[in-house]
Motif scaffolding. Structure first.
Motif, PDB file in Angstrom:
ATOM      1  N   LEU A  14      -0.310  -9.497  -6.340  1.00 49.76           N
ATOM      2  CA  LEU A  14      -0.723 -10.552  -5.411  1.00 49.76           C
ATOM      3  C   LEU A  14      -2.242 -10.612  -5.287  1.00 49.76           C
ATOM      4  CD1 LEU A  14       0.513 -12.718  -3.477  1.00 49.76           C
ATOM      5  CD2 LEU A  14       0.110 -11.060  -1.653  1.00 49.76           C
ATOM      6  N   ARG A  15      -2.874  -9.457  -5.197  1.00 47.96           N
ATOM      7  CA  ARG A  15      -4.341  -9.414  -5.076  1.00 47.96           C
ATOM      8  C   ARG A  15      -5.047  -9.925  -6.331  1.00 47.96           C
ATOM      9  NH1 ARG A  15      -3.465  -3.895  -2.831  1.00 47.96           N
ATOM     10  NH2 ARG A  15      -3.104  -4.261  -0.625  1.00 47.96           N
ATOM     11  N   ALA A  16      -4.348  -9.945  -7.458  1.00 43.88           N
ATOM     12  CA  ALA A  16      -4.929 -10.477  -8.697  1.00 43.88           C
ATOM     13  C   ALA A  16      -4.960 -12.006  -8.691  1.00 43.88           C
ATOM     14  CB  ALA A  16      -4.139  -9.968  -9.904  1.00 43.88           C
ATOM     15  N   GLN A  17      -4.312 -12.634  -7.715  1.00 44.52           N
ATOM     16  CA  GLN A  17      -4.288 -14.093  -7.588  1.00 44.52           C
ATOM     17  C   GLN A  17      -5.426 -14.532  -6.665  1.00 44.52           C
ATOM     18  OE1 GLN A  17      -0.451 -15.111  -5.990  1.00 44.52           O
ATOM     19  NE2 GLN A  17       0.655 -14.293  -7.744  1.00 44.52           N
ATOM     20  N   PRO A  18      -6.438 -15.216  -7.186  1.00 47.72           N
ATOM     21  CA  PRO A  18      -7.564 -15.626  -6.342  1.00 47.72           C
ATOM     22  C   PRO A  18      -7.142 -16.424  -5.103  1.00 47.72           C
ATOM     23  CG  PRO A  18      -8.130 -15.916  -8.645  1.00 47.72           C
ATOM     24  CD  PRO A  18      -6.663 -15.567  -8.596  1.00 47.72           C
ATOM     25  N   PHE A  19      -6.191 -17.330  -5.237  1.00 42.54           N
ATOM     26  CA  PHE A  19      -5.795 -18.129  -4.079  1.00 42.54           C
ATOM     27  C   PHE A  19      -5.133 -17.262  -3.011  1.00 42.54           C
ATOM     28  CE2 PHE A  19      -3.229 -21.050  -1.547  1.00 42.54           C
ATOM     29  CZ  PHE A  19      -4.199 -21.983  -1.196  1.00 42.54           C
ATOM     30  N   SER A  20      -4.349 -16.283  -3.430  1.00 49.27           N
ATOM     31  CA  SER A  20      -3.707 -15.385  -2.465  1.00 49.27           C
ATOM     32  C   SER A  20      -4.747 -14.583  -1.692  1.00 49.27           C
ATOM     33  CB  SER A  20      -2.733 -14.445  -3.177  1.00 49.27           C
ATOM     34  OG  SER A  20      -1.646 -15.187  -3.697  1.00 49.27           O
ATOM     35  N   VAL A  23      -6.372 -16.936   1.023  1.00 52.51           N
ATOM     36  CA  VAL A  23      -5.610 -17.153   2.268  1.00 52.51           C
ATOM     37  C   VAL A  23      -5.291 -15.848   2.990  1.00 52.51           C
ATOM     38  CG1 VAL A  23      -4.638 -19.359   1.512  1.00 52.51           C
ATOM     39  CG2 VAL A  23      -3.338 -17.249   1.127  1.00 52.51           C
ATOM     40  N   GLY A  24      -5.586 -14.705   2.373  1.00 49.15           N
ATOM     41  CA  GLY A  24      -5.365 -13.420   3.026  1.00 49.15           C
ATOM     42  C   GLY A  24      -3.929 -12.941   2.988  1.00 49.15           C
ATOM     43  N   ALA A  25      -3.190 -13.341   1.960  1.00 49.59           N
ATOM     44  CA  ALA A  25      -1.773 -12.978   1.864  1.00 49.59           C
ATOM     45  C   ALA A  25      -1.590 -11.511   1.495  1.00 49.59           C
ATOM     46  CB  ALA A  25      -1.082 -13.865   0.833  1.00 49.59           C
ATOM     47  N   ASP A  26      -0.461 -10.956   1.927  1.00 49.94           N
ATOM     48  CA  ASP A  26      -0.086  -9.588   1.596  1.00 49.94           C
ATOM     49  C   ASP A  26       1.425  -9.526   1.416  1.00 49.94           C
ATOM     50  OD1 ASP A  26      -0.373  -6.815   1.130  1.00 49.94           O
ATOM     51  OD2 ASP A  26      -0.094  -6.355   3.247  1.00 49.94           O
ATOM     52  N   VAL A  27       1.881  -8.621   0.582  1.00 52.34           N
ATOM     53  CA  VAL A  27       3.316  -8.369   0.422  1.00 52.34           C
ATOM     54  C   VAL A  27       3.672  -7.239   1.370  1.00 52.34           C
ATOM     55  CG1 VAL A  27       5.146  -7.706  -1.178  1.00 52.34           C
ATOM     56  CG2 VAL A  27       3.216  -9.055  -2.006  1.00 52.34           C
ATOM     57  N   SER A  28       4.606  -7.491   2.294  1.00 51.79           N
ATOM     58  CA  SER A  28       4.990  -6.451   3.254  1.00 51.79           C
ATOM     59  C   SER A  28       6.323  -5.801   2.909  1.00 51.79           C
ATOM     60  CB  SER A  28       5.024  -7.012   4.677  1.00 51.79           C
ATOM     61  OG  SER A  28       5.963  -8.058   4.767  1.00 51.79           O
ATOM     62  N   LEU A  39       0.805 -13.740   5.883  1.00 47.96           N
ATOM     63  CA  LEU A  39      -0.610 -14.088   5.926  1.00 47.96           C
ATOM     64  C   LEU A  39      -1.000 -14.424   7.350  1.00 47.96           C
ATOM     65  CD1 LEU A  39      -1.089 -17.522   5.847  1.00 47.96           C
ATOM     66  CD2 LEU A  39      -0.019 -17.080   3.682  1.00 47.96           C
ATOM     67  N   PRO A  40      -2.235 -14.099   7.711  1.00 42.16           N
ATOM     68  CA  PRO A  40      -2.691 -14.403   9.069  1.00 42.16           C
ATOM     69  C   PRO A  40      -2.868 -15.906   9.236  1.00 42.16           C
ATOM     70  CG  PRO A  40      -4.500 -13.542   7.739  1.00 42.16           C
ATOM     71  CD  PRO A  40      -3.272 -13.456   6.893  1.00 42.16           C
ATOM     72  N   ILE A  41      -2.465 -16.400  10.375  1.00 41.92           N
ATOM     73  CA  ILE A  41      -2.677 -17.817  10.683  1.00 41.92           C
ATOM     74  C   ILE A  41      -4.085 -17.942  11.233  1.00 41.92           C
ATOM     75  CG2 ILE A  41      -1.977 -19.751  12.133  1.00 41.92           C
ATOM     76  CD1 ILE A  41       0.909 -18.700  11.934  1.00 41.92           C
ATOM     77  N   GLY A  92       1.236 -19.633  15.720  1.00 39.19           N
ATOM     78  CA  GLY A  92       1.369 -18.212  15.996  1.00 39.19           C
ATOM     79  C   GLY A  92       0.199 -17.463  15.402  1.00 39.19           C
ATOM     80  N   VAL A  93       0.424 -16.178  15.101  1.00 40.62           N
ATOM     81  CA  VAL A  93      -0.651 -15.352  14.552  1.00 40.62           C
ATOM     82  C   VAL A  93      -0.410 -14.957  13.093  1.00 40.62           C
ATOM     83  CG1 VAL A  93      -1.398 -14.462  16.798  1.00 40.62           C
ATOM     84  CG2 VAL A  93       0.334 -13.217  15.496  1.00 40.62           C
ATOM     85  N   THR A  94       0.847 -14.995  12.666  1.00 41.19           N
ATOM     86  CA  THR A  94       1.202 -14.608  11.300  1.00 41.19           C
ATOM     87  C   THR A  94       2.242 -15.569  10.752  1.00 41.19           C
ATOM     88  OG1 THR A  94       0.822 -12.269  11.818  1.00 41.19           O
ATOM     89  CG2 THR A  94       2.147 -12.724   9.856  1.00 41.19           C
ATOM     90  N   LEU A  95       2.093 -15.908   9.472  1.00 37.11           N
ATOM     91  CA  LEU A  95       3.133 -16.647   8.765  1.00 37.11           C
ATOM     92  C   LEU A  95       3.861 -15.645   7.882  1.00 37.11           C
ATOM     93  CD1 LEU A  95       4.505 -19.320   7.982  1.00 37.11           C
ATOM     94  CD2 LEU A  95       2.817 -19.502   6.138  1.00 37.11           C
TER      95      LEU A  95
END
Length: 143
Positions: A14-20, A23-28, A39-41, A92-95
């Protein structure tokens, strides 16, 4: 490979994807036919009415669907298509995009994804539902 190692590998992908990263995305969560992306809203991800932009929800669905499929098809997968239905505005705070494989063959998987807005107390509210088809990449697959 351990569950911790699999999750770490998914996070690296996921971190290798510039767009991810943008937007601050993470795999939980990752494994056993499922994946959860969060991802944080933030203000810059909202549309003019203050709701998370539909394109951000669509991005989260697409990636969560593909990651979930990767748990059963292997790491070389591509989204073949998906549809999304918006249920209510996301605030909210997280999507959170929680995806689960519904059916998988050798080269293709059908995956369902719930998109949830999470508030400060951790309460989840369903915002959208998506379903997609993911194919194993490689010989005979579209590039």
């Amino acid at each position: 490979m351990t569950d911790t190692a699999l999750l770490s590998m998914a996070r690296d992908v996921l971190r290798a994807q510039p767009f991810s990263r943008l937007v601050g995305a993470d795999v939980s969560a990752f494994g056993d036919g499922g994946a959860t992306l969060e991802l944080p809203i933030r203000e810059d991800l909202r549309q003019q009415n203050g709701y998370v932009h539909g394109g951000v929800l669509s991005y989260a669905a697409d990636n969560a669907i593909t990651f979930a499929a990767g748990t059963v098809l292997g790491p070389a997968v591509l989204t073949a298509g998906y549809s999304i239905d918006y249920v209510r505005p996301a605030v909210g705070v997280t999507l959170r995009a929680r995806a689960e494989v519904l059916h998988a063959g050798r080269r293709q998987a059908v995956v369902r994804c719930e998109l949830l807005a999470v508030d400060e107390e951790g309460t989840e509210t369903l915002c959208a539902l998506a379903q997609g088809t993911v194919r194993a990449a490689g010989q005979g697959s579209p590039a």
